[in-house]
Write a protein that holds these residues in place. Structure first.
Motif, mmCIF file in Angstrom:
data_model
loop_
_atom_site.group_PDB
_atom_site.id
_atom_site.type_symbol
_atom_site.label_atom_id
_atom_site.label_comp_id
_atom_site.label_asym_id
_atom_site.label_seq_id
_atom_site.Cartn_x
_atom_site.Cartn_y
_atom_site.Cartn_z
ATOM 1 N N ASP A 181 45.683 49.114 55.169
ATOM 2 C CA ASP A 181 45.577 49.567 56.566
ATOM 3 C C ASP A 181 46.942 49.931 57.129
ATOM 4 N N GLY A 182 47.789 50.524 56.276
ATOM 5 C CA GLY A 182 49.092 50.993 56.713
ATOM 6 C C GLY A 182 50.150 49.916 56.888
ATOM 7 N N LYS A 183 49.848 48.667 56.497
ATOM 8 C CA LYS A 183 50.798 47.569 56.659
ATOM 9 C C LYS A 183 51.064 46.878 55.324
ATOM 10 N N LYS A 184 52.312 46.453 55.138
ATOM 11 C CA LYS A 184 52.658 45.692 53.940
ATOM 12 C C LYS A 184 52.151 44.259 54.094
ATOM 13 N N LYS A 185 51.475 43.787 53.060
ATOM 14 C CA LYS A 185 50.868 42.455 53.132
ATOM 15 C C LYS A 185 51.085 41.686 51.831
ATOM 16 N N VAL A 186 50.785 40.397 51.894
ATOM 17 C CA VAL A 186 50.916 39.515 50.734
ATOM 18 C C VAL A 186 49.664 38.656 50.627
ATOM 19 N N ALA A 187 49.201 38.433 49.405
ATOM 20 C CA ALA A 187 48.108 37.497 49.161
ATOM 21 C C ALA A 187 48.511 36.593 48.000
ATOM 22 N N LYS A 188 48.559 35.298 48.258
ATOM 23 C CA LYS A 188 48.856 34.331 47.201
ATOM 24 C C LYS A 188 47.534 33.748 46.732
ATOM 25 N N GLU A 189 47.296 33.819 45.432
ATOM 26 C CA GLU A 189 45.987 33.454 44.905
ATOM 27 C C GLU A 189 46.114 32.579 43.667
ATOM 28 N N VAL A 190 45.072 31.781 43.427
ATOM 29 C CA VAL A 190 44.962 31.014 42.197
ATOM 30 C C VAL A 190 43.828 31.621 41.368
ATOM 31 N N VAL A 191 44.044 31.720 40.068
ATOM 32 C CA VAL A 191 42.987 32.219 39.175
ATOM 33 C C VAL A 191 41.975 31.097 39.019
ATOM 34 N N GLU A 192 40.831 31.258 39.676
ATOM 35 C CA GLU A 192 39.838 30.178 39.721
ATOM 36 C C GLU A 192 38.938 30.154 38.490
ATOM 37 N N ALA A 193 38.622 31.332 37.961
ATOM 38 C CA ALA A 193 37.713 31.372 36.809
ATOM 39 C C ALA A 193 37.940 32.640 35.990
ATOM 40 N N ILE A 194 37.784 32.486 34.666
ATOM 41 C CA ILE A 194 37.821 33.618 33.740
ATOM 42 C C ILE A 194 36.624 33.471 32.802
ATOM 43 N N ASP A 195 35.781 34.462 32.792
ATOM 44 C CA ASP A 195 34.596 34.447 31.929
ATOM 45 C C ASP A 195 34.744 35.579 30.912
ATOM 46 N N GLU A 196 35.173 35.230 29.711
ATOM 47 C CA GLU A 196 35.414 36.240 28.685
ATOM 48 C C GLU A 196 34.122 36.926 28.253
ATOM 49 N N GLU A 197 33.043 36.154 28.160
ATOM 50 C CA GLU A 197 31.777 36.715 27.694
ATOM 51 C C GLU A 197 31.252 37.769 28.657
ATOM 52 N N ASN A 198 31.331 37.474 29.957
ATOM 53 C CA ASN A 198 30.819 38.399 30.971
ATOM 54 C C ASN A 198 31.896 39.297 31.560
ATOM 55 N N LYS A 199 33.122 39.153 31.047
ATOM 56 C CA LYS A 199 34.253 40.002 31.473
ATOM 57 C C LYS A 199 34.440 39.956 32.992
ATOM 58 N N SER A 200 34.658 38.755 33.501
ATOM 59 C CA SER A 200 34.885 38.616 34.932
ATOM 60 C C SER A 200 36.054 37.668 35.198
ATOM 61 N N VAL A 201 36.735 37.918 36.310
ATOM 62 C CA VAL A 201 37.847 37.078 36.756
ATOM 63 C C VAL A 201 37.669 36.825 38.251
ATOM 64 N N THR A 202 37.872 35.572 38.666
ATOM 65 C CA THR A 202 37.757 35.213 40.082
ATOM 66 C C THR A 202 39.091 34.687 40.594
ATOM 67 N N PHE A 203 39.537 35.250 41.716
ATOM 68 C CA PHE A 203 40.784 34.839 42.367
ATOM 69 C C PHE A 203 40.436 34.187 43.717
ATOM 70 N N LYS A 204 41.036 33.032 43.995
ATOM 71 C CA LYS A 204 40.832 32.349 45.273
ATOM 72 C C LYS A 204 42.120 32.431 46.086
ATOM 73 N N VAL A 205 42.034 32.972 47.295
ATOM 74 C CA VAL A 205 43.208 33.119 48.154
ATOM 75 C C VAL A 205 43.615 31.761 48.708
#
Length: 268
Positions: A181-205
């Motif tokens: 939205d035209g502004k510089k921002k930051v998001a700090k996240e932890v990798v909550e889950a990685i599912d190799e079989e279903n090829k998905s990654v979840t990040f929690k802010v």
């Protein structure tokens, strides 16, 4: 003239120095897309990308000939943004008993200085100093620079830094520096889950601009592969701090644009 030698050359770049360092530290296999006329592929033989002791091979064209260099990552200095590669096999071992190269990035505002250092011991006096190889790595540097400068106009430009853990592992903490939205921002996240079989990654802010509007926020990216066509699904789950907080529709648009930029990059 002695058999040992050292060459040092510097080149200034205007693109992000941290991104350049990260490329050689953990993503050298991406360089072939940025300098295809010079680097044809980088393969991992042992260890993990971005770790000391890992063994990788470079397939490249130098002096009009296709060559290979098998190297071990000898040192990574995050504070000084430098990476050292030691050659252990390949074409260079025909001329040199020992050969190592270090790439160091000095970040100062918008202008950054890349320093290449080549240290070597020749097998004989007849072996030439690697001046043309130094020209080669400078040309690769310029290709990387051109690639990134061509992309600086994109509205979805981001930078990602690792704070805790290792890339690709659950529990790792990373921060995203992005423009939304035209502004510089930051998001700090932890990798909550990685599912190799279903090829998905979840990040929690866990910190950053999004926490000003939301009590909880997480994003999941899932890839469904079906032949040559693949479907990428983004899911955003959130709890607002108040009714006045908007739903993150423009953020979803942002993520779709990032996805399209990645697609464009790989198709090229």
């Amino acid at each position: 003239m002695g058999l040992t030698g050292k060459l040092v050359r510097q080149v200034e770049i205007k693109s992000d120095g941290d991104v350049f360092h990260e490329l050689f530290r953990a993503k050298p296999h991406h360089i072939s897309t940025m300098s295809p006329g010079n680097i044809h592929g980088v393969d991992l033989h042992e260890g993990d990308w971005g770790h000391v002791g890992s063994v990788i091979s470079w397939n490249y064209t130098h002096d009009g000939k296709k060559k290979v260099a098998k190297e071990v990552v000898e040192a990574i200095d995050e504070e000084n943004k430098s990476v050292t590669f030691k050659v252990i096999d390949g074409d260079l071992t025909e001329l040199y008993k020992a050969f190592k190269g270090t790439v160091h990035v000095d970040t100062k505002g918008e202008n950054n200085l890349v320093t290449w250092t080549l240290e070597y011991e020749k097998k004989s006096e007849n072996a030439e100093d690697p001046n043309t190889l130094m020209d080669f790595v400078i040309n690769v540097t310029k290709d990387i620079e051109t690639h990134h400068l061509n992309r600086t106009g994109t509205r979805t430009r981001t930078r990602v830094d690792l704070h805790e853990g290792d890339w690709g592992h659950v529990g790792s903490v990373i921060s995203w520096n992005y423009t939304h939205d035209g502004k510089k921002k930051v998001a700090k996240e932890v990798v909550e889950a990685i599912d190799e079989e279903n090829k998905s990654v979840t990040f929690k802010v866990i910190d950053g601009d999004l926490t000003e509007l939301y009590k909880a926020f997480k994003g999941t990216v899932h890839v469904d592969t079906k032949g040559e066509n693949n479907l990428v699904t983004w899911t955003l789950e959130y709890e607002k701090k108040s009714e006045n907080a908007e739903d993150p529709n423009t953020l979803m648009d942002f993520l779709i644009n990032v996805t399209k930029d990645i697609e464009t990059h790989h198709l090229k």
